[in-house]
Design a protein around this motif. Structure first.
Motif, short mmCIF file in Angstrom:
data_model
loop_
_atom_site.label_atom_id
_atom_site.label_comp_id
_atom_site.label_asym_id
_atom_site.label_seq_id
_atom_site.Cartn_x
_atom_site.Cartn_y
_atom_site.Cartn_z
N TYR A 196 20.23 35.07 -19.88
CA TYR A 196 19.94 34.98 -19.13
C TYR A 196 18.77 34.78 -18.56
O TYR A 196 17.41 35.30 -18.91
CB TYR A 196 20.00 35.61 -17.55
CG TYR A 196 21.74 35.84 -17.66
CD1 TYR A 196 22.81 34.81 -16.94
CD2 TYR A 196 22.67 37.33 -17.63
CE1 TYR A 196 23.58 35.50 -17.00
CE2 TYR A 196 23.78 37.27 -17.87
CZ TYR A 196 24.04 35.89 -17.15
OH TYR A 196 25.57 36.39 -16.86
N ILE B 294 21.18 39.26 -24.08
CA ILE B 294 21.96 40.10 -23.09
C ILE B 294 22.92 40.45 -24.66
O ILE B 294 22.18 41.84 -24.24
CB ILE B 294 22.77 40.14 -21.75
CG1 ILE B 294 21.87 39.54 -20.68
CG2 ILE B 294 23.41 41.09 -21.07
CD1 ILE B 294 21.29 39.90 -20.46
N SER C 183 24.97 52.21 -20.00
CA SER C 183 25.09 51.97 -18.36
C SER C 183 24.09 49.71 -19.08
O SER C 183 22.94 50.75 -19.15
CB SER C 183 24.66 52.16 -17.26
OG SER C 183 24.79 52.38 -16.20
N ILE D 232 24.46 47.60 -20.85
CA ILE D 232 24.41 47.41 -21.54
C ILE D 232 24.84 45.78 -22.47
O ILE D 232 24.35 45.28 -22.72
CB ILE D 232 25.63 48.44 -22.70
CG1 ILE D 232 24.51 47.96 -24.07
CG2 ILE D 232 26.45 47.96 -22.41
CD1 ILE D 232 22.91 48.15 -24.56
N GLY D 233 25.29 45.61 -20.97
CA GLY D 233 26.12 44.43 -21.20
C GLY D 233 27.44 43.69 -21.09
O GLY D 233 28.33 42.63 -21.20
N LYS D 234 28.11 45.25 -20.43
CA LYS D 234 30.48 45.09 -20.96
C LYS D 234 30.72 44.18 -19.45
O LYS D 234 31.72 43.60 -19.35
CB LYS D 234 30.18 46.56 -19.73
CG LYS D 234 30.40 47.23 -21.03
CD LYS D 234 30.47 49.17 -21.12
CE LYS D 234 29.84 49.53 -19.65
NZ LYS D 234 28.36 49.64 -19.72
N SER D 235 30.16 44.29 -18.36
CA SER D 235 29.97 43.06 -16.90
C SER D 235 30.22 41.89 -16.63
O SER D 235 31.12 40.61 -17.32
CB SER D 235 29.72 43.71 -15.40
OG SER D 235 29.36 44.69 -15.54
N VAL D 236 29.14 41.65 -18.08
CA VAL D 236 28.66 40.33 -19.24
C VAL D 236 29.88 40.12 -20.04
O VAL D 236 29.90 38.67 -19.56
CB VAL D 236 27.55 40.59 -19.17
CG1 VAL D 236 26.89 38.78 -19.68
CG2 VAL D 236 26.02 40.38 -18.24
N HIS E 11 33.87 54.72 -18.94
CA HIS E 11 32.83 55.42 -18.90
C HIS E 11 33.39 56.48 -19.44
O HIS E 11 33.18 57.33 -19.76
CB HIS E 11 31.91 55.90 -17.93
CG HIS E 11 30.82 54.75 -17.94
ND1 HIS E 11 29.63 54.37 -18.31
CD2 HIS E 11 30.39 53.27 -16.36
CE1 HIS E 11 29.24 53.39 -18.83
NE2 HIS E 11 29.55 53.00 -16.94
N1 LIG Z 1 23.91 36.65 -13.71
C1 LIG Z 1 23.05 37.70 -14.14
N2 LIG Z 1 21.29 36.91 -14.43
C2 LIG Z 1 20.51 37.64 -14.93
N3 LIG Z 1 21.00 38.67 -15.21
C3 LIG Z 1 22.07 39.06 -15.49
C4 LIG Z 1 22.73 38.13 -14.62
N4 LIG Z 1 24.32 38.95 -14.86
C5 LIG Z 1 23.61 40.36 -15.80
N5 LIG Z 1 22.82 40.64 -15.87
C6 LIG Z 1 21.69 41.42 -16.74
O1 LIG Z 1 22.89 41.41 -17.45
C7 LIG Z 1 22.77 42.98 -18.18
C8 LIG Z 1 23.61 43.98 -18.27
O2 LIG Z 1 24.85 43.54 -16.98
P1 LIG Z 1 25.84 44.32 -16.50
O3 LIG Z 1 26.04 44.42 -15.68
O4 LIG Z 1 26.71 43.56 -17.86
O5 LIG Z 1 25.82 46.24 -17.31
P2 LIG Z 1 27.24 46.87 -17.64
O6 LIG Z 1 27.10 47.27 -19.20
O7 LIG Z 1 28.55 46.28 -16.52
O8 LIG Z 1 26.08 47.97 -16.67
P3 LIG Z 1 27.00 49.51 -15.78
O9 LIG Z 1 27.84 49.91 -16.94
O10 LIG Z 1 26.40 50.25 -15.07
O11 LIG Z 1 27.87 48.79 -14.74
C9 LIG Z 1 21.71 43.39 -17.13
O12 LIG Z 1 20.24 43.64 -17.35
C10 LIG Z 1 21.97 42.33 -15.86
O13 LIG Z 1 20.62 42.58 -14.47
#
Ligand SMILES: Nc1ncnc2c1ncn2[C@@H]1O[C@H](COP(=O)(O)OP(=O)(O)OP(=O)(O)O)[C@@H](O)[C@H]1O
Length: 277
Positions: free
Chosen positions: A22, A27, A55, A57-61, A206
């Motif tokens: 991004y 990421i 948390s 790290i990028g799992k949702s991405v 988690h």
């Molecule tokens: N659309 C976007 N634009 C810019 N940055 C993004 C976008 N979506 C996610 N990020 C960034 O990507 C990184 C990973 O986010 P993500 O939500 O994937 O984490 P996660 O591992 O799912 O966290 P958690 O366990 O807390 O839910 C974060 O730094 C977030 O700010």
């Protein structure tokens, strides 16, 4: 600890050099991983992959890429026996906020999902079948607001199975549920993965112990150090040492694996690895 016999067939999910950026923020960096169709003698055995990581790290991405809701900056996600590039709708994605329509009954919500791939008569048969299988028949006329958390979770999983082929992605399926509901959701996941050998459930959670007990494979998303300089590289990846084969370790498909000492030891080591990542 008993390693049960198994073999692998063709790939059902492939991450091929997948990166996600991004702006200037990398990421996910160069993810390479595969889920193969596992074969167990005399069994219809699907696949369960647990996806872990700290948390943020990028799992949702990664989920969005796996579900075809976003395109990777580089690389491809291939799904199914045909190994086609993923598109939205090919992978059922059960997010923490279950996407049921509040103004439709549970039955109508499921019918809506089934109609995406089937004609009215076939959709009706499938929905009644799933309502029965998921123990939701008595609640079919209720609106989502009148279902319990566990029932909504069951409904959301049934809904995604009705509208996707074989791949289903569950984001935090155990959070906010009491122990009895967690057992119920675990049972559904086992049911789904033994309904059809091609069914593959990816669980982002988690709750390491619960998810590991269900999985035959684990992916830990973590940063990696450069082999040359020892410096942390930008972005998170799935290094080969963070792709665990639980079948090979003799920890997959044991109904009471959580009571085995080897399981407790493995989970403790995994948690240390996550803490240190
Ligand atoms: N659309 C976007 N634009 C810019 N940055 C993004 C976008 N979506 C996610 N990020 C960034 O990507 C990184 C990973 O986010 P993500 O939500 O994937 O984490 P996660 O591992 O799912 O966290 P958690 O366990 O807390 O839910 C974060 O730094 C977030 O700010």
């Amino acid at each position: 600890m008993t390693a049960l016999p198994y073999q692998y067939k063709s790939p059902l999910l492939t991450l091929d050099h997948v990166s996600m950026r991004y702006g200037n923020d990398l990421i996910l960096r160069d993810l390479n991983a595969q889920v193969l169709d596992v074969i167990r003698p005399g069994m219809s055995q699907g696949q369960v992959v647990g996806i872990y990581g700290r948390s943020g790290i990028g799992k949702s991405v990664l989920c969005r890429l796996l579900a075809g809701l976003a395109a990777p900056s580089t690389g491809t996600v291939l799904v199914g026996e045909a190994q086609e590039p993923v598109q939205a709708g090919m992978v059922g994605y059960v997010q923490q906020r279950y996407p049921l329509f509040n103004h439709y009954s549970l039955r109508d919500n499921l019918l809506l999902a089934a109609r995406r791939h089937h004609d009215a008569a076939e959709a009706k048969v499938r929905v009644e079948n799933y309502l029965g299988r998921f123990g939701l028949g008595a609640h079919a006329g209720k609106y989502p607001a009148h279902l319990s958390g566990g029932q909504r979770q069951r409904a959301a999983i049934a809904q995604q199975l009705l509208c996707s082929e074989h791949l289903i992605l569950l984001d935090e399926p155990f959070s906010g549920l009491d122990v009895a509901m967690i057992d119920e959701v675990k049972k559904i996941i086992v049911e789904v993965t033994t309904m059809d050998e091609l069914n593959t459930v990816l669980i982002v959670s988690h709750d390491i112990a619960t998810t590991t007990a269900l999985a035959d494979r684990l992916w830990l998303l973590a940063p990696e150090r450069s082999p040359d300089t020892g410096q942390l590289l930008p972005g998170a990846t799935l290094s080969p040492r963070h792709q665990y084969n639980l079948a090979q370790l003799g920890l997959a498909w044991h109904p009471d694996v959580e009571s085995e000492p080897e399981f407790a030891q493995f989970v403790a080591e995994l948690k240390d690895e996550i803490r240190g990542s």
